[in-house]
Write a protein that holds these residues in place. Structure first.
Motif, PDB file in Angstrom:
ATOM      1  N   ARG A  77       0.851  -1.317  -0.110  1.00 31.61           N
ATOM      2  CA  ARG A  77      -0.168  -0.079   0.010  1.00 31.61           C
ATOM      3  C   ARG A  77       0.721   1.389  -0.070  1.00 31.61           C
ATOM      4  N   LEU A  78       0.497   2.052  -0.840  1.00 30.91           N
ATOM      5  CA  LEU A  78       1.370   3.355  -1.016  1.00 30.91           C
ATOM      6  C   LEU A  78       1.282   4.281   0.397  1.00 30.91           C
ATOM      7  N   PHE A  79       2.594   4.645   0.637  1.00 35.04           N
ATOM      8  CA  PHE A  79       2.622   5.324   2.091  1.00 35.04           C
ATOM      9  C   PHE A  79       3.654   6.197   2.034  1.00 35.04           C
ATOM     10  N   PRO A  80       3.414   7.401   2.440  1.00 35.63           N
ATOM     11  CA  PRO A  80       2.453   8.061   3.187  1.00 35.63           C
ATOM     12  C   PRO A  80       1.279   8.562   2.153  1.00 35.63           C
ATOM     13  N   LEU A  81       0.325   8.641   2.588  1.00 35.25           N
ATOM     14  CA  LEU A  81      -1.154   8.971   1.784  1.00 35.25           C
ATOM     15  C   LEU A  81      -0.891  10.509   1.471  1.00 35.25           C
ATOM     16  N   PHE A  82      -1.217  10.638   0.164  1.00 32.91           N
ATOM     17  CA  PHE A  82      -1.223  12.228  -0.135  1.00 32.91           C
ATOM     18  C   PHE A  82       0.358  12.726  -0.737  1.00 32.91           C
ATOM     19  N   ALA A  83       1.282  11.903  -0.541  1.00 32.23           N
ATOM     20  CA  ALA A  83       2.787  12.264  -0.876  1.00 32.23           C
ATOM     21  C   ALA A  83       2.738  12.717  -2.567  1.00 32.23           C
ATOM     22  N   ASP A  84       3.610  13.315  -2.855  1.00 29.55           N
ATOM     23  CA  ASP A  84       3.490  14.186  -4.130  1.00 29.55           C
ATOM     24  C   ASP A  84       3.658  12.942  -5.096  1.00 29.55           C
ATOM     25  N   GLU A  85       4.725  11.869  -4.788  1.00 35.06           N
ATOM     26  CA  GLU A  85       4.942  11.092  -6.047  1.00 35.06           C
ATOM     27  C   GLU A  85       3.704  10.182  -6.207  1.00 35.06           C
ATOM     28  N   TYR A  86       2.699   9.814  -5.222  1.00 32.31           N
ATOM     29  CA  TYR A  86       1.778   9.090  -5.097  1.00 32.31           C
ATOM     30  C   TYR A  86       0.432   9.496  -5.431  1.00 32.31           C
ATOM     31  N   ARG A  87       0.218  10.994  -5.355  1.00 27.64           N
ATOM     32  CA  ARG A  87      -1.076  11.453  -5.525  1.00 27.64           C
ATOM     33  C   ARG A  87      -1.468  11.710  -7.139  1.00 27.64           C
ATOM     34  N   SER A  88      -2.595  11.280  -7.456  1.00 28.86           N
ATOM     35  CA  SER A  88      -3.316  11.569  -8.664  1.00 28.86           C
ATOM     36  C   SER A  88      -3.509  13.049  -9.086  1.00 28.86           C
TER      37      SER A  88
END
Length: 342
Positions: free
Chosen positions: A139-150
């Motif tokens: 699961r991608l962590f941390p939530l809302f990190a720049d590299e994961y956020r759509s």
């Protein structure tokens, strides 16, 4: 009147053509073994080509036009005509008075859907997030990190460069996502539904600066060849995405690669890739030399946008309509301007 099908047409396809045309029209097609039924060789076509009044098809073997002394119409089952320009066919057509009609718009909906798929895939990091789950289930962590956020489409601005049959369908679909649509085209005074403001080619850079997404949907003409380069990328927002749904040669590869690897451009998607045709390219290449297609912020297919349900049937129907227009001496509704190339 004699019509030559340039591909290994089925009996049903030949029957459709025959039923649409005046009684007594001769319809011929190559026979025998084939590797791809949408192509045929000079040797297979040569006996029929010499006295054919019209050709219809997807592929034209070199040398065939030169022997087709009676030819008056080519019903070209593509939207783009750059392949014809590349073999010098337009000059020959002008000399002999041969008309060309294409099927522009025949794949517009399928290609527009592919364009929006690319927009969504880039914005939502679709491939990356799929791979994370498929490979290790983490699961991608941390939530809302720049590299994961759509990224979002709602309320964002999309620029459609080339608002023809495909570009207008892209604009229509973008409106379904509540996007602001800016268009760029040669004739900016011709309004198009679903485009909030239309701009001329001389306004390209100012339009690019306002866009979160830019979709290239222009014809591949000599003026458009590699027109999108360092200056155009510099005019874009660093947070913007570039999508090419037209031809690979519209975009200069080196500045594209540098922008994608430096963070100057957020992402790129394309259904078409460079064919290096500066005379004879050295080394010969049909994919990006810098392997842009392998970068992690790139989504791609290879000429698959029109490979969809209903498209083949539409191509044939519109191609037959071109033949009917010619046979009944009506204006060709999809005649190609041989000077403009589309």
């Amino acid at each position: 009147m004699k019509v030559l099908c340039l591909w290994h047409a089925t009996k049903d396809e030949i029957s459709k053509i025959r039923e649409a045309l005046p009684r007594g029209t001769e319809i011929v097609a190559p026979e025998g073994d084939y590797f791809s039924r949408f192509e045929s060789t000079y040797q297979q076509l040569e006996p029929h080509a010499r006295d054919a009044d019209a050709f219809i098809g997807w592929a034209l073997p070199r040398g065939l036009l030169e022997i087709a002394d009676k030819l008056k119409l080519l019903s070209w089952l593509h939207s783009g005509c750059d392949d014809l320009a590349n073999i010098g066919a337009f000059s020959l057509f002008k000399q002999r008075g041969v008309k060309v009609a294409n099927i522009r718009g025949g794949n517009a909906i399928a290609v527009a859907e592919q364009a929006m798929m690319f927009v969504l895939a880039l914005a939502k990091k679709t491939i990356f997030k799929h791979q994370v789950v498929a490979q290790d289930g983490r699961r991608l962590f941390p939530l809302f990190a720049d590299e994961y956020r759509s990224a979002m489409l709602n309320g964002r601005t999309i620029g459609v460069i080339g608002v023809g049959s495909i570009g207008s369908e892209i604009a229509k679909r973008a409106k379904g996502f509540n996007m602001r649509v800016l268009g760029v085209r040669r004739n900016k005074d011709r309004p198009v539904e679903h485009v909030d403001s239309m701009h001329g080619v001389d306004e390209l850079h100012s339009v690019l600066a306002k866009c979160d997404y830019v979709v290239l949907a222009t014809p591949n003409t000599k003026e458009a060849f590699q027109f999108f380069g360092k200056a155009e990328i510099a005019a874009m927002k660093p947070s913007a995405f570039l999508i090419n749904i037209a031809r690979g040669n519209l975009v200069q590869e080196k500045p594209l690669y540098e922008a994608l690897t430096s963070g100057r451009l957020r992402g790129y998607a394309s259904d078409a890739w460079q064919r290096y045709e500066f005379g004879r390219a050295f080394p010969i290449s049909f994919l990006p030399r810098l392997e842009v297609h392998k970068l992690p912020n790139v989504v791609c297919s290879n000429d698959q946008a029109a490979n969809a349900d209903d498209v083949l049937e539409g191509y044939l129907q519109w191609g037959i309509e071109n033949l009917v227009d010619f046979a009944t001496e009506k204006p060709l509704r999809r005649e190609v301007n041989l000077d403009l190339g589309y």
